[in-house]
Design a protein around this motif. Structure first.
Motif, PDB file in Angstrom:
ATOM      1  N   ASP A  45       5.492 -56.326 -12.882  1.00  0.00           N
ATOM      2  CA  ASP A  45       6.020 -54.856 -13.398  1.00  0.00           C
ATOM      3  C   ASP A  45       6.866 -54.880 -12.302  1.00  0.00           C
ATOM      4  O   ASP A  45       6.768 -53.519 -11.518  1.00  0.00           O
ATOM      5  CB  ASP A  45       4.802 -53.925 -13.093  1.00  0.00           C
ATOM      6  N   SER A  46       6.458 -55.547 -11.198  1.00  0.00           N
ATOM      7  CA  SER A  46       6.965 -54.946  -9.413  1.00  0.00           C
ATOM      8  C   SER A  46       8.222 -54.263  -9.288  1.00  0.00           C
ATOM      9  O   SER A  46       8.768 -55.283  -9.971  1.00  0.00           O
ATOM     10  CB  SER A  46       6.686 -56.612  -8.346  1.00  0.00           C
ATOM     11  N   PRO A  47       7.769 -53.537  -8.238  1.00  0.00           N
ATOM     12  CA  PRO A  47       9.565 -52.233  -8.541  1.00  0.00           C
ATOM     13  C   PRO A  47      10.953 -52.938  -7.556  1.00  0.00           C
ATOM     14  O   PRO A  47      11.548 -52.728  -7.268  1.00  0.00           O
ATOM     15  CB  PRO A  47       8.485 -50.769  -7.534  1.00  0.00           C
ATOM     16  N   THR A  48       9.805 -54.674  -6.360  1.00  0.00           N
ATOM     17  CA  THR A  48      10.653 -54.665  -6.191  1.00  0.00           C
ATOM     18  C   THR A  48      11.466 -56.006  -6.860  1.00  0.00           C
ATOM     19  O   THR A  48      11.480 -57.251  -5.816  1.00  0.00           O
ATOM     20  CB  THR A  48      10.261 -54.745  -4.460  1.00  0.00           C
ATOM     21  N   ARG A  49      10.964 -56.836  -7.665  1.00  0.00           N
ATOM     22  CA  ARG A  49      10.817 -57.918  -8.441  1.00  0.00           C
ATOM     23  C   ARG A  49      12.165 -58.656  -8.503  1.00  0.00           C
ATOM     24  O   ARG A  49      12.151 -58.983  -7.944  1.00  0.00           O
ATOM     25  CB  ARG A  49      10.323 -58.160  -9.920  1.00  0.00           C
ATOM     26  N   PRO A  84      15.329 -59.349   0.867  1.00  0.00           N
ATOM     27  CA  PRO A  84      14.521 -60.350   1.271  1.00  0.00           C
ATOM     28  C   PRO A  84      13.201 -59.662   1.449  1.00  0.00           C
ATOM     29  O   PRO A  84      12.922 -59.102   1.098  1.00  0.00           O
ATOM     30  CB  PRO A  84      14.879 -60.597   2.109  1.00  0.00           C
ATOM     31  N   PRO A  85      12.264 -60.856   0.479  1.00  0.00           N
ATOM     32  CA  PRO A  85      12.215 -62.337  -0.206  1.00  0.00           C
ATOM     33  C   PRO A  85      12.430 -61.978  -1.109  1.00  0.00           C
ATOM     34  O   PRO A  85      12.006 -60.594  -2.249  1.00  0.00           O
ATOM     35  CB  PRO A  85      10.838 -62.377   0.049  1.00  0.00           C
ATOM     36  N   GLY A 138      14.278 -67.992   0.731  1.00  0.00           N
ATOM     37  CA  GLY A 138      14.408 -66.851  -0.562  1.00  0.00           C
ATOM     38  C   GLY A 138      14.628 -65.409   0.573  1.00  0.00           C
ATOM     39  O   GLY A 138      14.609 -64.622  -0.135  1.00  0.00           O
ATOM     40  N   ALA A 139      14.859 -65.816   2.149  1.00  0.00           N
ATOM     41  CA  ALA A 139      15.630 -64.898   2.116  1.00  0.00           C
ATOM     42  C   ALA A 139      17.288 -64.107   2.776  1.00  0.00           C
ATOM     43  O   ALA A 139      17.323 -64.049   3.396  1.00  0.00           O
ATOM     44  CB  ALA A 139      15.203 -65.068   3.902  1.00  0.00           C
ATOM     45  N   ILE A 140      17.744 -65.076   2.225  1.00  0.00           N
ATOM     46  CA  ILE A 140      19.384 -65.496   1.791  1.00  0.00           C
ATOM     47  C   ILE A 140      19.936 -65.145   1.147  1.00  0.00           C
ATOM     48  O   ILE A 140      19.440 -65.135  -0.127  1.00  0.00           O
ATOM     49  CB  ILE A 140      20.037 -67.697   1.639  1.00  0.00           C
ATOM     50  N   PRO A 141      21.192 -63.998   1.097  1.00  0.00           N
ATOM     51  CA  PRO A 141      21.811 -63.353   0.094  1.00  0.00           C
ATOM     52  C   PRO A 141      22.194 -64.354  -0.830  1.00  0.00           C
ATOM     53  O   PRO A 141      22.784 -65.630  -0.736  1.00  0.00           O
ATOM     54  CB  PRO A 141      22.877 -63.119   1.156  1.00  0.00           C
ATOM     55  N   PRO A 142      21.966 -64.041  -2.249  1.00  0.00           N
ATOM     56  CA  PRO A 142      22.602 -65.391  -2.919  1.00  0.00           C
ATOM     57  C   PRO A 142      24.107 -66.275  -2.986  1.00  0.00           C
ATOM     58  O   PRO A 142      24.055 -67.081  -3.213  1.00  0.00           O
ATOM     59  CB  PRO A 142      22.588 -64.667  -4.467  1.00  0.00           C
ATOM     60  N   LYS A 143      25.170 -65.153  -2.596  1.00  0.00           N
ATOM     61  CA  LYS A 143      26.674 -65.942  -1.848  1.00  0.00           C
ATOM     62  C   LYS A 143      26.424 -66.635  -1.046  1.00  0.00           C
ATOM     63  O   LYS A 143      27.072 -67.127  -0.853  1.00  0.00           O
ATOM     64  CB  LYS A 143      26.945 -64.943  -1.588  1.00  0.00           C
TER      65      LYS A 143
END
Length: 220
Positions: free
Chosen positions: A160-164, A168-169, A126-131
């Motif tokens: 409704d989370s502004p960071t959804r 990361p995470p 969950g911390a890793i950038p998608p690429k």
């Protein structure tokens, strides 16, 4: 090190270990990989119960902190970095059951191939950038034995989370984990553990999943 993400409740670490033991189907001590381990208390907790643990983290300070969890006497650790050409620093504990790598998780460590019964992933994927996720998943598939398990904790954020959609995470659900470019190529999803605990950040909860390594010829 991701200090703000560190969870110090040992009962949660014990719960994770019990999920791993149950998922592995084995009775005896396990060999457990902890990728992007930071200074997570899980490694020492599992080691103290007879399991063998291997941690990998990029941050030297995190690896130093991890060594200190095993006691104040650093002579219990041997630096086995000499002669390596892959950029990894390696520390081995005198018990023979703990190894710490300091370096890039993407590095192909041939000596770890098919070495582990399980992997413990708390917010690492969950911390890793998608690429970069494909390489991470490939390494875990390389290092874990057939039918070995990945215990993985991920963050779910409120709709409704502004960071959804930020990280990361990153907000991750089962379907995200099991995309073909992520774990779906080499693992099957065997159990959703549901909510494990509430995060300190409002609107975020920690969710758990168990994945199992497919036979290596399953996609041929």
């Amino acid at each position: 090190g991701r200090g703000r993400w560190v969870v110090k409740d040992l009962q949660l670490k014990q719960n994770a270990l019990e999920h791993i033991i149950q998922g592995s189907g084995k009775d005896g001590p396990l060999k457990i990989l902890c990728p992007l381990a930071g200074n997570d208390l899980f490694l020492h907790n599992a080691w103290s119960q007879g399991h063998s643990v291997t941690g990998i983290d990029l941050v030297p300070a995190a690896v130093d902190e991890m060594r200190k969890q095993f006691g104040p006497d650093d002579t219990h650790w041997t630096n086995e970095t000499n002669g390596r050409t892959d950029g990894m620093a390696v520390w081995k504990h005198k018990s023979g059951r703990a190894t710490l790598y300091q370096g890039d998780i993407a590095t192909d460590l041939e000596e770890l191939s098919t070495s582990f019964d399980a992997a413990y992933d708390k917010d690492s994927f969950g911390a890793i950038p998608p690429k970069l996720r494909r390489t991470y998943c490939d390494r875990l598939a390389q290092y874990i034995i057939e039918s070995g398990v990945v215990y993985i904790e991920v963050v779910n954020k409120a709709d409704d989370s502004p960071t959804r959609y930020d990280g990361p995470p990153y907000h991750l659900e089962k379907q995200d984990l099991m995309e073909g470019s992520n774990f779906g190529k080499d693992f099957e999803h065997v159990q959703s553990l549901g909510k494990l605990y509430d995060k300190e950040t409002p609107g975020q909860v920690q969710m758990g999943h168990i994945l199992k390594r497919l036979p290596t010829n399953a996609d041929e």
